[in-house]
Structure formats: C-alpha cells, structure tokens
Write a protein that holds these residues in place. Structure first.
Motif, PDB file in Angstrom:
ATOM      1  N   SER A  72       0.833  -1.211   0.000  1.00 59.61           N
ATOM      2  CA  SER A  72       0.000   0.000   0.000  1.00 59.61           C
ATOM      3  C   SER A  72       0.867   1.260   0.000  1.00 59.61           C
ATOM      4  O   SER A  72       0.447   2.300   0.513  1.00 59.61           O
ATOM      5  N   GLN A  87     -10.447   0.929  -0.624  1.00 62.91           N
ATOM      6  CA  GLN A  87     -10.856   0.078  -1.731  1.00 62.91           C
ATOM      7  C   GLN A  87      -9.646  -0.530  -2.448  1.00 62.91           C
ATOM      8  O   GLN A  87      -9.640  -1.725  -2.748  1.00 62.91           O
ATOM      9  N   THR A  88      -8.628   0.285  -2.703  1.00 63.83           N
ATOM     10  CA  THR A  88      -7.432  -0.230  -3.385  1.00 63.83           C
ATOM     11  C   THR A  88      -6.779  -1.320  -2.552  1.00 63.83           C
ATOM     12  O   THR A  88      -6.381  -2.374  -3.081  1.00 63.83           O
ATOM     13  N   GLY A  90      -8.230  -3.207  -0.279  1.00 65.68           N
ATOM     14  CA  GLY A  90      -9.108  -4.376  -0.301  1.00 65.68           C
ATOM     15  C   GLY A  90      -8.985  -5.167  -1.584  1.00 65.68           C
ATOM     16  O   GLY A  90      -8.972  -6.408  -1.576  1.00 65.68           O
ATOM     17  N   ASN A  91      -8.891  -4.473  -2.715  1.00 64.75           N
ATOM     18  CA  ASN A  91      -8.735  -5.155  -4.003  1.00 64.75           C
ATOM     19  C   ASN A  91      -7.435  -5.960  -4.043  1.00 64.75           C
ATOM     20  O   ASN A  91      -7.399  -7.090  -4.555  1.00 64.75           O
ATOM     21  N   ARG A  92      -6.367  -5.401  -3.496  1.00 65.99           N
ATOM     22  CA  ARG A  92      -5.081  -6.094  -3.512  1.00 65.99           C
ATOM     23  C   ARG A  92      -5.071  -7.296  -2.582  1.00 65.99           C
ATOM     24  O   ARG A  92      -4.451  -8.319  -2.886  1.00 65.99           O
ATOM     25  N   ALA A  94      -7.768  -9.003  -2.006  1.00 66.76           N
ATOM     26  CA  ALA A  94      -8.608  -9.958  -2.719  1.00 66.76           C
ATOM     27  C   ALA A  94      -7.810 -10.716  -3.782  1.00 66.76           C
ATOM     28  O   ALA A  94      -8.006 -11.922  -3.971  1.00 66.76           O
ATOM     29  N   LEU A  95      -6.903 -10.018  -4.469  1.00 68.34           N
ATOM     30  CA  LEU A  95      -6.060 -10.693  -5.469  1.00 68.34           C
ATOM     31  C   LEU A  95      -5.193 -11.754  -4.810  1.00 68.34           C
ATOM     32  O   LEU A  95      -5.007 -12.851  -5.356  1.00 68.34           O
ATOM     33  N   SER A 198      -0.060  -5.207 -14.382  1.00 72.29           N
ATOM     34  CA  SER A 198      -1.380  -5.240 -13.743  1.00 72.29           C
ATOM     35  C   SER A 198      -1.600  -4.049 -12.813  1.00 72.29           C
ATOM     36  O   SER A 198      -2.531  -4.061 -11.995  1.00 72.29           O
TER      37      SER A 198
END
Length: 212
Positions: A72, A87-88, A90-92, A94-95, A198
C-alpha cells in the motif's frame, strides 16, 4: 506502534501467525496482511527510515507458508496515519486471496526484486512478479524512488531506467562502485512509481550486493 522495533518485529510477527495457527489447530491456514502505507512528510534527500525497516520486516514474513501481503506504498496520506483509500487495499488483498486460497491464475503482487549485479558503475536489477512487463507510472515515463550507495554506505538518488520486461538499470555519478540499492526506502516515498503490467506497485526493498 512497532516502527521503532523493526528487528524485533521480524521475529514477533511470524511468531504471532505461527502461534495462532497452532492454537486454532487448522493447519497453515491463509494469513493475508497489509504492508505499511506511506506516511509523514516526504524527504528531499535519502535518509534512514524506521517505517521502511518495518515494511522490510513485513516482507520477510512472506517466508512463512501460505501468507500474502498487499503493498500500500502508493495509497497513503502524508497527514493521516489512517489513509482513506480502503478500496485499493481491499482489491489487492482480494487478489492475494484469489491466487493463494482459490488457486486462480491472477497477478496478485507487484514487482519483487529477484537478483542484482554490478556492471561498472551501474547496477542491474532483475524482478519477478512482473506480469507482461515493468512500467513507470509517470506521465513522462521516468522511474523514481531508487537510491544506490558505495562502500561508504551513503545513498544517492539514481538515474533509473527500465531496460527489459523484468529488468531495471540504475546508476549515479557520485557512486563509482555501487554495493547497495534501495527502492521506496522512506517513511513516505511519494515518488515511488515502479509497477507491473497489472498496475500493482513494487514492494519497497533494501539490498546489499552479495559477493561471490
């Protein structure tokens, strides 16, 4: 709160994970965590950084099986220790979960230093987790955030250039014989801009040259 005790954190953080796994008796269940975001005033010259040292301790915890880390370093706020962009992050996370828990073939990490070597006054860096290639997230295409040092251990900003799908070349006129390299090594490396295809950021690092 642990930033002033990074060496201790290298031991206690993996010990915490191992202890939880032992007590819950569910094997090496997935453990995902977030690396410290950038925070505080940005430095104009390379300096030592307690927050960078703690980020390094967090990275070393990935040696434990079935762990994952969301970087982060690009979502922080110099004035707020609790950055608002969840959000960013959380997305990372999730990946990481999709790849490590659900075995999906997705890019889950930004570039990670794999190897370094010296060619004259230049340092040649090779990365893994590059996707289809490295990129500088900058409208002019310039890499930033790299420093190198010679035997005197004094770090200088470098000229850094992406030279291949997974390689970066760094150099500095003041350093004739480089022996160490750093990237995003600061409390708030607000100019760090190495990403993979990505759009995942490189993890900060500090690496001495390994003598053969």
């Amino acid at each position: 709160g642990n930033a002033s005790r990074a060496k201790q954190y290298q031991r206690v953080f993996p010990d915490l994970i191992t202890d939880w796994r032992n007590h819950w008796n569910q094997g090496n269940f997935p453990f995902l965590f977030v690396q410290l975001a950038n925070f505080m005033k940005a430095d104009s010259v390379p300096v030592e950084s307690a927050w960078a040292e703690l980020r390094e301790a967090q990275s070393k915890t990935l040696a434990l099986p079935n762990t994952g880390m969301a970087v982060s370093i690009d979502v922080g706020d110099a004035m707020d220790i609790h950055p608002k962009d969840k959000q960013t992050v959380g997305n990372r996370l999730a990946l990481n979960a999709l790849n490590k828990v659900y075995q999906q073939n997705v890019e889950f990490s930004g570039p990670v230093l794999k190897e370094m070597k010296v060619a004259g006054q230049k340092m040649l860096l090779t990365f893994e987790q590059c996707g289809t290639g490295l990129k500088a997230k900058d409208k002019y295409g310039y890499l930033k955030g790299f420093t190198i040092a010679g035997e005197d251990k004094k770090f200088y900003w470098t000229v850094a250039e992406i030279t291949g799908e997974n390689t970066v070349e760094v150099s500095c006129p003041q350093v004739k014989n480089p022996v160490a390299v750093r990237y995003a090594w600061a409390n708030n490396p607000d100019d760090a801009n190495l990403y993979n295809s990505s759009n995942l950021p490189a993890s900060p690092f500090s690496a001495p040259l390994k003598r053969s």
